[in-house]
Design a protein around this motif. Structure first.
Motif, PDB file in Angstrom:
ATOM      1  N   VAL A 196       0.839  -1.207   0.000  1.00 44.31           N
ATOM      2  CA  VAL A 196       0.000   0.000   0.000  1.00 44.31           C
ATOM      3  C   VAL A 196       0.870   1.252   0.000  1.00 44.31           C
ATOM      4  O   VAL A 196       0.520   2.265  -0.608  1.00 44.31           O
ATOM      5  CB  VAL A 196      -0.967  -0.022   1.205  1.00 44.31           C
ATOM      6  CG1 VAL A 196      -1.658   1.325   1.372  1.00 44.31           C
ATOM      7  CG2 VAL A 196      -2.008  -1.127   1.042  1.00 44.31           C
ATOM      8  N   ALA A 197       2.022   1.172   0.659  1.00 43.95           N
ATOM      9  CA  ALA A 197       2.931   2.327   0.695  1.00 43.95           C
ATOM     10  C   ALA A 197       3.619   2.559  -0.638  1.00 43.95           C
ATOM     11  O   ALA A 197       4.000   3.689  -0.952  1.00 43.95           O
ATOM     12  CB  ALA A 197       3.981   2.128   1.797  1.00 43.95           C
ATOM     13  N   GLU A 198       3.760   1.492  -1.440  1.00 42.16           N
ATOM     14  CA  GLU A 198       4.552   1.594  -2.664  1.00 42.16           C
ATOM     15  C   GLU A 198       3.725   1.717  -3.937  1.00 42.16           C
ATOM     16  O   GLU A 198       4.186   2.298  -4.924  1.00 42.16           O
ATOM     17  CB  GLU A 198       5.439   0.344  -2.793  1.00 42.16           C
ATOM     18  CG  GLU A 198       6.484   0.218  -1.698  1.00 42.16           C
ATOM     19  CD  GLU A 198       7.105  -1.173  -1.658  1.00 42.16           C
ATOM     20  OE1 GLU A 198       6.743  -2.004  -2.507  1.00 42.16           O
ATOM     21  OE2 GLU A 198       7.937  -1.415  -0.763  1.00 42.16           O
ATOM     22  N   GLU A 199       2.517   1.141  -3.935  1.00 42.25           N
ATOM     23  CA  GLU A 199       1.735   1.026  -5.159  1.00 42.25           C
ATOM     24  C   GLU A 199       0.450   1.844  -5.075  1.00 42.25           C
ATOM     25  O   GLU A 199      -0.071   2.066  -3.984  1.00 42.25           O
ATOM     26  CB  GLU A 199       1.346  -0.447  -5.407  1.00 42.25           C
ATOM     27  CG  GLU A 199       2.511  -1.397  -5.553  1.00 42.25           C
ATOM     28  CD  GLU A 199       3.182  -1.265  -6.908  1.00 42.25           C
ATOM     29  OE1 GLU A 199       2.568  -0.667  -7.818  1.00 42.25           O
ATOM     30  OE2 GLU A 199       4.319  -1.743  -7.059  1.00 42.25           O
ATOM     31  N   ALA A 255      -6.276   4.342   2.321  1.00 39.73           N
ATOM     32  CA  ALA A 255      -6.832   3.113   1.761  1.00 39.73           C
ATOM     33  C   ALA A 255      -7.989   2.610   2.611  1.00 39.73           C
ATOM     34  O   ALA A 255      -9.048   2.225   2.096  1.00 39.73           O
ATOM     35  CB  ALA A 255      -5.749   2.050   1.658  1.00 39.73           C
ATOM     36  N   VAL A 256      -7.814   2.633   3.920  1.00 37.30           N
ATOM     37  CA  VAL A 256      -8.884   2.186   4.817  1.00 37.30           C
ATOM     38  C   VAL A 256     -10.098   3.097   4.686  1.00 37.30           C
ATOM     39  O   VAL A 256     -11.244   2.627   4.643  1.00 37.30           O
ATOM     40  CB  VAL A 256      -8.385   2.134   6.271  1.00 37.30           C
ATOM     41  CG1 VAL A 256      -9.541   1.914   7.233  1.00 37.30           C
ATOM     42  CG2 VAL A 256      -7.346   1.023   6.427  1.00 37.30           C
ATOM     43  N   ASN A 257      -9.879   4.403   4.620  1.00 38.15           N
ATOM     44  CA  ASN A 257     -11.006   5.332   4.480  1.00 38.15           C
ATOM     45  C   ASN A 257     -11.735   5.134   3.166  1.00 38.15           C
ATOM     46  O   ASN A 257     -12.956   5.265   3.096  1.00 38.15           O
ATOM     47  CB  ASN A 257     -10.519   6.778   4.625  1.00 38.15           C
ATOM     48  CG  ASN A 257     -10.467   7.216   6.071  1.00 38.15           C
ATOM     49  OD1 ASN A 257     -11.445   7.713   6.610  1.00 38.15           O
ATOM     50  ND2 ASN A 257      -9.337   7.022   6.702  1.00 38.15           N
ATOM     51  N   THR A 258     -10.990   4.814   2.110  1.00 45.31           N
ATOM     52  CA  THR A 258     -11.634   4.507   0.834  1.00 45.31           C
ATOM     53  C   THR A 258     -12.570   3.317   0.983  1.00 45.31           C
ATOM     54  O   THR A 258     -13.710   3.331   0.489  1.00 45.31           O
ATOM     55  CB  THR A 258     -10.566   4.196  -0.231  1.00 45.31           C
ATOM     56  OG1 THR A 258      -9.775   5.363  -0.451  1.00 45.31           O
ATOM     57  CG2 THR A 258     -11.206   3.767  -1.547  1.00 45.31           C
ATOM     58  N   GLU A 259     -12.115   2.303   1.679  1.00 44.85           N
ATOM     59  CA  GLU A 259     -12.918   1.089   1.834  1.00 44.85           C
ATOM     60  C   GLU A 259     -14.119   1.312   2.754  1.00 44.85           C
ATOM     61  O   GLU A 259     -15.230   0.881   2.438  1.00 44.85           O
ATOM     62  CB  GLU A 259     -12.045  -0.051   2.363  1.00 44.85           C
ATOM     63  CG  GLU A 259     -10.954  -0.497   1.418  1.00 44.85           C
ATOM     64  CD  GLU A 259     -11.488  -1.184   0.174  1.00 44.85           C
ATOM     65  OE1 GLU A 259     -12.691  -1.447   0.081  1.00 44.85           O
ATOM     66  OE2 GLU A 259     -10.677  -1.472  -0.724  1.00 44.85           O
ATOM     67  N   ILE A 260     -13.921   1.972   3.884  1.00 44.51           N
ATOM     68  CA  ILE A 260     -15.043   2.098   4.822  1.00 44.51           C
ATOM     69  C   ILE A 260     -16.121   3.038   4.303  1.00 44.51           C
ATOM     70  O   ILE A 260     -17.268   2.952   4.723  1.00 44.51           O
ATOM     71  CB  ILE A 260     -14.580   2.531   6.230  1.00 44.51           C
ATOM     72  CG1 ILE A 260     -13.977   3.940   6.232  1.00 44.51           C
ATOM     73  CG2 ILE A 260     -13.619   1.525   6.820  1.00 44.51           C
ATOM     74  CD1 ILE A 260     -13.594   4.420   7.623  1.00 44.51           C
ATOM     75  N   SER A 261     -15.766   3.912   3.351  1.00 48.05           N
ATOM     76  CA  SER A 261     -16.794   4.784   2.781  1.00 48.05           C
ATOM     77  C   SER A 261     -17.796   4.004   1.946  1.00 48.05           C
ATOM     78  O   SER A 261     -18.909   4.486   1.692  1.00 48.05           O
ATOM     79  CB  SER A 261     -16.146   5.883   1.933  1.00 48.05           C
ATOM     80  OG  SER A 261     -15.512   5.330   0.793  1.00 48.05           O
TER      81      SER A 261
END
Length: 199
Positions: free
Chosen positions: A28-31, A113-119
């Motif tokens: 997640v940090a790289e891609e 990334a987590v915020n994208t998913e929980i939305s």
């Protein structure tokens, strides 16, 4: 002879779990997040895809687990905030630490990334509140309640509103990349909250 359920098996499972979570954070940090897949995580962790799916139902669940693992408490103690007796000092320490986390590139990409998913995932949002946001907010309320009892906050102050005044501007600035996140900005939010809710 091992039956596959003893200490060695447990250690292997834990090593596998840690490898998966570390690989998730690294990817997640790289891609770009949309390019991170369960297959890529499995390959980076050196495990089979089914090993991941046996533990987590989706990529979003693995990513959340990777975030949650960063806050796992290894000494078994509950989350607490500093309490020096000076609420302003303590809140500034906490808010500055939050700014440091949000400005760390690896953490920034993981929490985005987590915020994208929980939305888009109500079940994951509920798990996020239960396992991460909820306990943190309760620790913050406990510290504010202590300050209230000591006369450092107005006796009728709504503690949830105090937290929103402290954190919502910071979160919005971070989410929309609308301004710098600095220690001075963190301090200004604390000062504003204490002016609004002080005794």
């Amino acid at each position: 002879m091992s039956n596959g359920k003893g200490p060695d098996h447990s250690r292997r499972k834990e090593r596998s779990r840690q490898a998966i979570l570390a690989a998730t954070r690294a990817l997640v940090a790289e891609e770009p997040y949309e390019k991170v897949t369960v297959e890529a995580i499995a390959a980076a962790a050196g495990v089979g895809k089914q090993t991941i799916y046996r533990r987590w139902p989706s990529k979003s669940a693995v990513v959340f687990a990777a975030l949650l693992a960063l806050s796992e408490d290894t000494d078994g103690q509950s989350v607490t905030l500093p309490d020096t007796g000076d609420l302003g000092t303590d809140l500034k320490l906490v808010m500055r630490a939050t700014v440091e986390e949000f400005t760390d590139p690896a953490f920034d990409r993981l929490i985005r990334a987590v915020n994208t998913e929980i939305s888009n995932d109500a079940a994951l949002a509920a798990e996020y509140r239960q396992k991460l946001a909820g306990p943190l907010d309760e620790a913050k309320r406990t510290r504010l309640r202590s300050a209230q009892e000591a006369g450092q906050l107005h006796v009728d102050a709504d503690l949830d509103l105090v937290l929103e005044v402290l954190y919502a501007p910071l979160f919005q600035r971070w989410l929309h990349r609308s301004g710098p996140l600095t220690a001075a900005y963190a301090d200004s939010l604390v000062d504003a909250a204490l002016r609004a809710f002080g005794p």
